[in-house]
Scaffold this motif. Structure first.
Motif, PDB file in Angstrom:
ATOM      1  N   ALA A 123       0.849  -1.191   0.000  1.00 21.71           N
ATOM      2  CA  ALA A 123       0.000   0.000   0.000  1.00 21.71           C
ATOM      3  C   ALA A 123       0.881   1.236   0.000  1.00 21.71           C
ATOM      4  O   ALA A 123       2.033   1.198   0.450  1.00 21.71           O
ATOM      5  CB  ALA A 123      -0.914   0.005   1.224  1.00 21.71           C
ATOM      6  N   MET A 124       0.335   2.328  -0.512  1.00 20.59           N
ATOM      7  CA  MET A 124       0.951   3.638  -0.368  1.00 20.59           C
ATOM      8  C   MET A 124       0.258   4.311   0.811  1.00 20.59           C
ATOM      9  O   MET A 124      -0.948   4.607   0.753  1.00 20.59           O
ATOM     10  CB  MET A 124       0.783   4.471  -1.637  1.00 20.59           C
ATOM     11  N   VAL A 125       1.008   4.521   1.885  1.00 20.83           N
ATOM     12  CA  VAL A 125       0.422   4.991   3.138  1.00 20.83           C
ATOM     13  C   VAL A 125       0.932   6.400   3.443  1.00 20.83           C
ATOM     14  O   VAL A 125       2.141   6.665   3.401  1.00 20.83           O
ATOM     15  CB  VAL A 125       0.764   4.044   4.298  1.00 20.83           C
ATOM     16  N   ALA A 126      -0.001   7.294   3.734  1.00 22.37           N
ATOM     17  CA  ALA A 126       0.350   8.670   4.108  1.00 22.37           C
ATOM     18  C   ALA A 126       0.545   8.755   5.602  1.00 22.37           C
ATOM     19  O   ALA A 126      -0.334   8.356   6.383  1.00 22.37           O
ATOM     20  CB  ALA A 126      -0.744   9.629   3.663  1.00 22.37           C
ATOM     21  N   HIS A 127       1.704   9.266   6.016  1.00 27.76           N
ATOM     22  CA  HIS A 127       2.055   9.423   7.435  1.00 27.76           C
ATOM     23  C   HIS A 127       2.365  10.886   7.728  1.00 27.76           C
ATOM     24  O   HIS A 127       2.893  11.594   6.867  1.00 27.76           O
ATOM     25  CB  HIS A 127       3.299   8.593   7.788  1.00 27.76           C
ATOM     26  N   GLU A 128       2.076  11.309   8.933  1.00 23.57           N
ATOM     27  CA  GLU A 128       2.536  12.612   9.403  1.00 23.57           C
ATOM     28  C   GLU A 128       3.986  12.507   9.838  1.00 23.57           C
ATOM     29  O   GLU A 128       4.393  11.516  10.458  1.00 23.57           O
ATOM     30  CB  GLU A 128       1.680  13.092  10.574  1.00 23.57           C
ATOM     31  N   SER A 129       4.769  13.522   9.508  1.00 28.92           N
ATOM     32  CA  SER A 129       6.155  13.570   9.947  1.00 28.92           C
ATOM     33  C   SER A 129       6.513  15.010  10.283  1.00 28.92           C
ATOM     34  O   SER A 129       5.727  15.926  10.060  1.00 28.92           O
ATOM     35  CB  SER A 129       7.090  13.041   8.850  1.00 28.92           C
ATOM     36  N   ASP A 130       7.707  15.211  10.801  1.00 27.31           N
ATOM     37  CA  ASP A 130       8.137  16.567  11.141  1.00 27.31           C
ATOM     38  C   ASP A 130       8.203  17.469   9.917  1.00 27.31           C
ATOM     39  O   ASP A 130       8.065  18.694  10.025  1.00 27.31           O
ATOM     40  CB  ASP A 130       9.511  16.519  11.818  1.00 27.31           C
ATOM     41  N   SER A 131       8.417  16.867   8.741  1.00 25.80           N
ATOM     42  CA  SER A 131       8.541  17.658   7.514  1.00 25.80           C
ATOM     43  C   SER A 131       7.216  17.775   6.759  1.00 25.80           C
ATOM     44  O   SER A 131       7.171  18.350   5.681  1.00 25.80           O
ATOM     45  CB  SER A 131       9.596  17.031   6.595  1.00 25.80           C
ATOM     46  N   GLY A 132       6.149  17.237   7.332  1.00 25.51           N
ATOM     47  CA  GLY A 132       4.843  17.301   6.669  1.00 25.51           C
ATOM     48  C   GLY A 132       4.245  15.924   6.516  1.00 25.51           C
ATOM     49  O   GLY A 132       4.472  15.035   7.335  1.00 25.51           O
ATOM     50  N   ILE A 133       3.467  15.738   5.455  1.00 22.68           N
ATOM     51  CA  ILE A 133       2.843  14.451   5.169  1.00 22.68           C
ATOM     52  C   ILE A 133       3.690  13.729   4.131  1.00 22.68           C
ATOM     53  O   ILE A 133       4.016  14.289   3.081  1.00 22.68           O
ATOM     54  CB  ILE A 133       1.406  14.616   4.642  1.00 22.68           C
ATOM     55  N   VAL A 134       4.037  12.480   4.432  1.00 21.08           N
ATOM     56  CA  VAL A 134       4.881  11.691   3.541  1.00 21.08           C
ATOM     57  C   VAL A 134       4.097  10.469   3.076  1.00 21.08           C
ATOM     58  O   VAL A 134       3.499   9.759   3.887  1.00 21.08           O
ATOM     59  CB  VAL A 134       6.169  11.252   4.251  1.00 21.08           C
ATOM     60  N   LEU A 135       4.103  10.222   1.769  1.00 24.22           N
ATOM     61  CA  LEU A 135       3.442   9.051   1.192  1.00 24.22           C
ATOM     62  C   LEU A 135       4.503   8.007   0.901  1.00 24.22           C
ATOM     63  O   LEU A 135       5.404   8.232   0.092  1.00 24.22           O
ATOM     64  CB  LEU A 135       2.708   9.445  -0.096  1.00 24.22           C
ATOM     65  N   THR A 136       4.400   6.854   1.567  1.00 25.25           N
ATOM     66  CA  THR A 136       5.445   5.844   1.462  1.00 25.25           C
ATOM     67  C   THR A 136       4.873   4.482   1.063  1.00 25.25           C
ATOM     68  O   THR A 136       3.749   4.135   1.411  1.00 25.25           O
ATOM     69  CB  THR A 136       6.198   5.679   2.795  1.00 25.25           C
TER      70      THR A 136
END
Length: 331
Positions: free
Chosen positions: A5-18
């Motif tokens: 899956a391509m999962v969107a996570h919150e991070s210190d730099s914003g939202i990252v799709l991994t």
């Protein structure tokens, strides 16, 4: 069962799709499990991977407000393994995992069986094309026919605009396409626009008149703001505007004049929470009388692993038409 899956996570730099491997528990609740063939790229998906985008309630989440694919299991008698389906709207890609994954699970009353459309066709149409079809149907329900006069389509190079032009052209309407992209004339003409004009109003600083010269029998607008106010003032007697967007702003600096002197109707178009029976009726029409004739011209293809790049292009205003994101076999 494990899948990608391509999962969107919150991070210190914003939202990252991994790209991430997940298990069946990640799917969440639902009656129908779908092996996803395709999803698509929408402005709302772009907001889902933007910090402060305002559409996602809680991360992590799988974006993708459009899901097309094949049923692999169902607890509802309406669907059986092997059925080709589309699901979109409701909470998909917002608070319920969406189409950017090899599998998705959703409630049965969010699912539509496909008639006359492949899963790739359905992804090319997607939420944007469904919104366009709702808009066209609203004008038809108002009683507008091709004899009434030209239909204006704003935001003409976007997903809603391009599919609306395609559908209207197939119904023999004269279509006027409004866009700020000076290099889009060839594409818009190819999919059925009779004339291509710039953004409206032509002079952005000009004072808007309560009533302007009647120019169009109706309009499909995804811009809103001053543009919509200007369009309303220039719709002919008994005409209508189907409005579904606000890229030009949410304020509407108009008067009651178009409504009470020309009988103009302003019809709001929502695609997210359309009742499922209406949703199924419109999708059936999209496979028949409202079927777009130029999907292969409108469609671009990219693997779902490149979703971030495509979504950034949509947000920057450099994207045209519809991008299908391939899921099956692309991880």
């Amino acid at each position: 069962m494990e899948f990608w899956a391509m999962v969107a996570h919150e991070s210190d730099s914003g939202i990252v799709l991994t790209r991430q491997q997940v298990d069946e528990d990640f799917l969440g609740p639902g009656d129908v499990t779908i092996k996803v063939h395709y999803s698509s790229a929408n402005y709302k998906d772009g907001l889902a991977i933007t910090a402060g985008g305002g559409v996602v309630r809680k991360y992590p989440i799988v974006p993708g407000i459009d899901i097309t694919g094949e049923v692999v299991s169902s607890d509802d008698d309406e669907f059986a393994p092997g059925d080709l389906v589309v699901a979109h709207g409701y909470d998909i890609g917002v608070s319920h995992n969406g189409g950017y994954a090899e599998y998705a699970r959703v409630p049965a009353d969010w699912v539509v069986k496909l008639e006359g459309l492949s899963t790739r066709d359905a992804a090319a149409i997607g939420t944007a094309g469904f919104t366009a079809a709702l808009s066209v149907q609203a004008l038809l329900d108002r009683g507008l026919t091709h004899e009434a006069g030209a239909i204006l389509v704003t935001g003409a190079t976007g997903g809603v605009g391009t599919v609306a032009i395609d559908i209207l052209s197939g119904l023999d309407f004269e279509v006027i396409a409004s866009t700020g992209k000076t290099d889009a004339n060839e594409l818009l003409s190819e999919i059925g626009a009779n004339e291509v004009i710039g953004r409206l109003p032509e002079d952005p600083a000009a004072k808007l008149r309560p009533l302007a010269k009647a120019q169009w029998a109706g309009a499909i607008d995804s811009v809103g703001g001053r543009s919509l106010a200007y369009i309303l003032s220039a719709i002919g007697y008994g005409g209508a505007v189907a409005a579904s967007g606000l890229t030009g702003g949410s304020d509407l600096p108009t008067t009651v004049m178009p409504f009470i002197l020309r009988g103009v109707a302003l019809i709001g178009i929502d695609s997210a929470y359309v009742p499922i029976e209406k949703r199924r009726e419109v999708w059936a029409a999209l496979g028949k009388e409202l079927r777009p004739q130029h999907l292969s011209t409108l469609e671009r293809y990219a693997p779902v692993t490149e979703a971030t790049t495509v979504l950034h292009a949509i947000q920057s205003g450099t994207h045209t038409g519809r991008t299908v994101l391939g899921v099956a076999g692309e991880f």
